[in-house]
Scaffold this motif. Structure first.
Motif, PDB file in Angstrom:
ATOM      1  N   SER A 187       0.831  -1.203   0.000  1.00 34.17           N
ATOM      2  CA  SER A 187       0.000   0.000   0.000  1.00 34.17           C
ATOM      3  C   SER A 187       0.862   1.248   0.000  1.00 34.17           C
ATOM      4  O   SER A 187       0.624   2.195  -0.768  1.00 34.17           O
ATOM      5  N   PHE A 188       1.879   1.266   0.854  1.00 33.99           N
ATOM      6  CA  PHE A 188       2.774   2.425   0.927  1.00 33.99           C
ATOM      7  C   PHE A 188       3.515   2.636  -0.386  1.00 33.99           C
ATOM      8  O   PHE A 188       3.637   3.769  -0.878  1.00 33.99           O
ATOM      9  N   ARG A 189       3.986   1.559  -0.988  1.00 38.71           N
ATOM     10  CA  ARG A 189       4.739   1.682  -2.237  1.00 38.71           C
ATOM     11  C   ARG A 189       3.873   2.245  -3.363  1.00 38.71           C
ATOM     12  O   ARG A 189       4.320   3.097  -4.140  1.00 38.71           O
ATOM     13  N   ARG A 240       4.486   8.710   7.521  1.00 38.78           N
ATOM     14  CA  ARG A 240       5.004   7.380   7.217  1.00 38.78           C
ATOM     15  C   ARG A 240       6.533   7.365   7.217  1.00 38.78           C
ATOM     16  O   ARG A 240       7.158   6.433   7.732  1.00 38.78           O
ATOM     17  N   LEU A 241       7.140   8.392   6.628  1.00 36.28           N
ATOM     18  CA  LEU A 241       8.592   8.415   6.470  1.00 36.28           C
ATOM     19  C   LEU A 241       9.322   8.987   7.683  1.00 36.28           C
ATOM     20  O   LEU A 241      10.425   8.550   8.009  1.00 36.28           O
ATOM     21  N   ASN A 242       8.715   9.962   8.348  1.00 38.25           N
ATOM     22  CA  ASN A 242       9.419  10.670   9.423  1.00 38.25           C
ATOM     23  C   ASN A 242       8.947  10.313  10.830  1.00 38.25           C
ATOM     24  O   ASN A 242       9.682  10.505  11.798  1.00 38.25           O
ATOM     25  N   LYS A 243       7.735   9.812  10.957  1.00 39.35           N
ATOM     26  CA  LYS A 243       7.188   9.497  12.272  1.00 39.35           C
ATOM     27  C   LYS A 243       6.968   8.001  12.471  1.00 39.35           C
ATOM     28  O   LYS A 243       6.388   7.587  13.481  1.00 39.35           O
ATOM     29  N   ASN A 244       7.411   7.212  11.475  1.00 32.76           N
ATOM     30  CA  ASN A 244       7.260   5.751  11.537  1.00 32.76           C
ATOM     31  C   ASN A 244       5.808   5.323  11.732  1.00 32.76           C
ATOM     32  O   ASN A 244       5.525   4.383  12.479  1.00 32.76           O
ATOM     33  N   TRP A 245       4.931   6.027  11.066  1.00 33.56           N
ATOM     34  CA  TRP A 245       3.512   5.649  11.102  1.00 33.56           C
ATOM     35  C   TRP A 245       3.271   4.534  10.086  1.00 33.56           C
ATOM     36  O   TRP A 245       2.989   4.788   8.923  1.00 33.56           O
ATOM     37  N   ASN A 246       3.378   3.312  10.532  1.00 27.94           N
ATOM     38  CA  ASN A 246       3.044   2.203   9.658  1.00 27.94           C
ATOM     39  C   ASN A 246       1.928   1.390  10.296  1.00 27.94           C
ATOM     40  O   ASN A 246       1.462   1.696  11.388  1.00 27.94           O
TER      41      ASN A 246
END
Length: 281
Positions: A187-189, A240-246
């Motif tokens: 999904s992220f990709r 997603r990239l800076n706060k590690n929201w996965n």
């Protein structure tokens, strides 16, 4: 010929969705191959429709809502076939959206809309393919990524029932964990690929607007919702990239973005009046 190709694409999409669902619920592998075969036929039918339009009407079929819906339906079948090459079965997720767009174009739009017509003066520009095609491709990719996030939430919230043994519980838990991890990553990709396309689409639209209307930004309803959509997914990528929201956090945010992008794409066409009124329903 247009009606013939559309009817075939609709039937192939319908059968493909049914085949994928049967395979998903009853685990009958032969229906998976039937589903993939019919989605290929649907893709070819839609592709032939686009080519036929280009040669007969002398323009790329993205000038009105009917043409755009058919084009999007074809794009979703392409995304589906590309992702399945990575051994990830997503037919049950993407095929219904492609069928919905195709059916909406055929069954809900008035007959006067269901015709490929010559370009209106406002669209006779070299920027048409650049802007509209890129923005539609961004919608397709982002919507696909959001659909995977919605599937993530559903599987995450799904409760395992009838667990009789500890070993069986461990097996199901591990299998679900691996599936969630794959959904989250994919999904992220996909959203990460769609966001640059959305950015390019908005920039090219601004340049075209300056040539056509004398201003880069006119606060038209379509422009406003495009900006809102861009901001939502910029926030998604930032966290997603800076706060590690996965995992579940990013899936919830992507689900919200799914609603926003549909408002931008279809909702504005239903209720707005403005410089993009040629796309109004």
């Amino acid at each position: 010929m247009e009606t013939f190709l559309n009817n075939f694409s609709f039937l192939f999409l319908l059968f493909s969705m049914l085949f994928y669902w049967v395979n998903a619920f009853f685990n009958i592998n032969i229906f998976y191959y039937f589903g993939k075969l019919t989605i290929i036929f649907a893709n070819l039918s839609l592709f032939c429709f686009l080519i036929y339009t280009i040669f007969t009407k002398n323009h790329f079929p993205i000038s009105n809502l009917y043409e755009v819906l058919i084009f999007l339906s074809w794009c979703f079948t392409n995304i589906h076939l590309i992702l399945e090459k990575n051994n990830f079965t997503i037919g049950i997720i993407i095929v219904p959206i492609s069928l919905f767009l195709n059916a909406f174009a055929r069954l809900r739009l008035p007959e006067s809309f269901q015709k490929v017509t010559p370009l209106i003066p406002a669209l006779k520009s070299n920027w048409l393919i650049m802007h509209v095609t890129v923005i539609l491709l961004s919608y397709v990719t982002i919507i696909c990524g959001c659909l995977l996030s919605i599937s993530y939430i559903y599987i995450y919230k799904l409760k395992t029932k009838n667990i009789f043994t500890y070993k069986k519980y461990i097996f199901i838990t591990k299998k679900r964990y691996n599936l969630l991890k794959k959904l989250d990553k994919l999904s992220f990709r996909i959203i990460n690929m769609g966001f640059p396309l959305l950015t390019i689409g908005i920039i090219s639209g601004s340049i075209w607007a300056n040539e056509a209307w004398g201003s880069y930004w006119n606060w038209d309803a379509k422009e406003i919702w495009s900006l809102i959509t861009w901001i939502v997914f910029a926030i998604y990528l930032h966290f997603r990239l800076n706060k590690n929201w996965n995992g579940i956090k990013s899936a919830i945010l992507a689900t919200f973005g799914f609603l926003v992008i549909w408002i931008c794409f279809l909702g504005v066409n239903f209720i707005s009046k403005g410089l993009h009124s040629y796309g109004k329903f």
